[in-house]
Design a protein around this motif. Structure first.
Motif, PDB file in Angstrom:
ATOM      1  N   HIS A  58       0.963  -1.062   0.097  1.00 50.90           N
ATOM      2  CA  HIS A  58      -0.041  -0.021  -0.027  1.00 50.90           C
ATOM      3  C   HIS A  58       0.802   1.258  -0.137  1.00 50.90           C
ATOM      4  CE1 HIS A  58      -2.320  -3.035   1.861  1.00 50.90           C
ATOM      5  NE2 HIS A  58      -3.394  -2.715   1.206  1.00 50.90           N
ATOM      6  N   GLU A  59       0.406   2.049  -0.781  1.00 53.75           N
ATOM      7  CA  GLU A  59       1.067   3.435  -0.440  1.00 53.75           C
ATOM      8  C   GLU A  59       0.818   4.297   0.693  1.00 53.75           C
ATOM      9  OE1 GLU A  59       0.377   6.184  -3.902  1.00 53.75           O
ATOM     10  OE2 GLU A  59       1.245   4.676  -5.332  1.00 53.75           O
ATOM     11  N   ASN A  60       1.877   4.941   1.194  1.00 52.54           N
ATOM     12  CA  ASN A  60       1.671   5.840   2.601  1.00 52.54           C
ATOM     13  C   ASN A  60       1.271   4.789   3.822  1.00 52.54           C
ATOM     14  OD1 ASN A  60       2.402   8.426   1.326  1.00 52.54           O
ATOM     15  ND2 ASN A  60       0.626   8.570   0.223  1.00 52.54           N
ATOM     16  N   ILE A  80      10.387   4.093   0.639  1.00 54.55           N
ATOM     17  CA  ILE A  80       9.199   4.208   0.458  1.00 54.55           C
ATOM     18  C   ILE A  80       8.560   5.316   0.894  1.00 54.55           C
ATOM     19  CG2 ILE A  80       8.766   1.625  -0.099  1.00 54.55           C
ATOM     20  CD1 ILE A  80       7.538   1.602   2.650  1.00 54.55           C
ATOM     21  N   SER A  81       7.544   5.930   0.431  1.00 60.35           N
ATOM     22  CA  SER A  81       6.966   6.948   1.182  1.00 60.35           C
ATOM     23  C   SER A  81       5.762   6.449   2.118  1.00 60.35           C
ATOM     24  CB  SER A  81       5.914   7.774   0.341  1.00 60.35           C
ATOM     25  OG  SER A  81       4.875   6.828  -0.587  1.00 60.35           O
TER      26      SER A  81
END
Length: 222
Positions: A58-60, A80-81
């Protein structure tokens, strides 16, 4: 409403069972649990951290790491962000190490640690006396699941030789005031949990269950 993905990383040699008492509201959060991988030959902590980010789908996301897992998620955040990095019973830089760990680095004493004891926890039970000791051994047997010699040698070395000297100001640090592995007197800028030990993920779970959602959402915690 989209749920916030929260990834949990256990401590050195620990299994994800250490998070069995942690519950976040299912209406707002989705919980994921990361397992330790056996390191590749001569793999650096940064290389290992980059490899572990492949498990984040997943992002963020929010990354929560306990002890050595807290060190790892800080390294993972370089690649990663993330929405938030939260460490529990851990350190933000090697300047927060206790003197015995600084000395171990200087003398290379960490190479002499009896890793075989961790590998064979069951044999320790034969030499233990008293109810408390046996209860603790049962806990260790349940929660310390990674017994691979290569992993243990690698992990101990990565902790002792961690080279970060500048703490990331964005990392949220939750720490017990009776932690005997990373004593509170060496820790700066943290949320202090009264009576919290190094294993407070197990015995301060009520505090964590009440406050982790607020910390993630940036609300006031108790």
């Amino acid at each position: 409403m989209n749920k916030i993905p929260v990834y949990f990383m256990p401590g050195l040699a620990a299994s994800t069972a250490i998070f069995e008492r942690i519950k976040l509201p299912e209406s707002e959060f989705e919980m994921f649990f990361l397992e330790w991988e056996i390191p590749n030959e001569k793999e650096s902590l940064q290389e290992y951290a980059k490899r572990m980010t492949q498990k984040i789908v997943h992002e963020n996301s929010v990354l929560i790491g306990v002890s050595f897992g807290g060190i790892l998620v800080q390294e993972m955040a370089k690649f990663i962000s993330t929405r938030k990095i939260i460490i529990i019973s851990s350190v933000k830089s090697n300047l927060e190490f206790p003197k015995r760990m600084v000395l171990a680095k200087r003398t290379k004493a960490y190479k002499l640690l009896p890793v075989s004891l961790v590998q064979n926890i069951e044999s320790l039970a034969k030499f233990s006396f008293g109810k408390k000791v046996n209860e603790r051994l049962k806990l260790y047997e349940k929660f310390l699941s990674v017994r691979d010699r290569r992993y243990l040698d690698w992990a101990i070395e990565q902790v002792i030789l961690w080279d970060r000297t500048d703490a990331d100001p964005d990392v949220i640090h939750v720490h017990g005031d009776t932690d005997d592995v990373f004593p509170i007197k060496y820790i700066e800028n943290c949320i202090v949990v009264s009576g919290g030990t190094h294993v407070m993920i197990l015995n301060k779970y009520r505090w964590l269950n009440s406050n982790l959602p607020k910390i993630i959402l940036g609300e006031k915690y108790v």
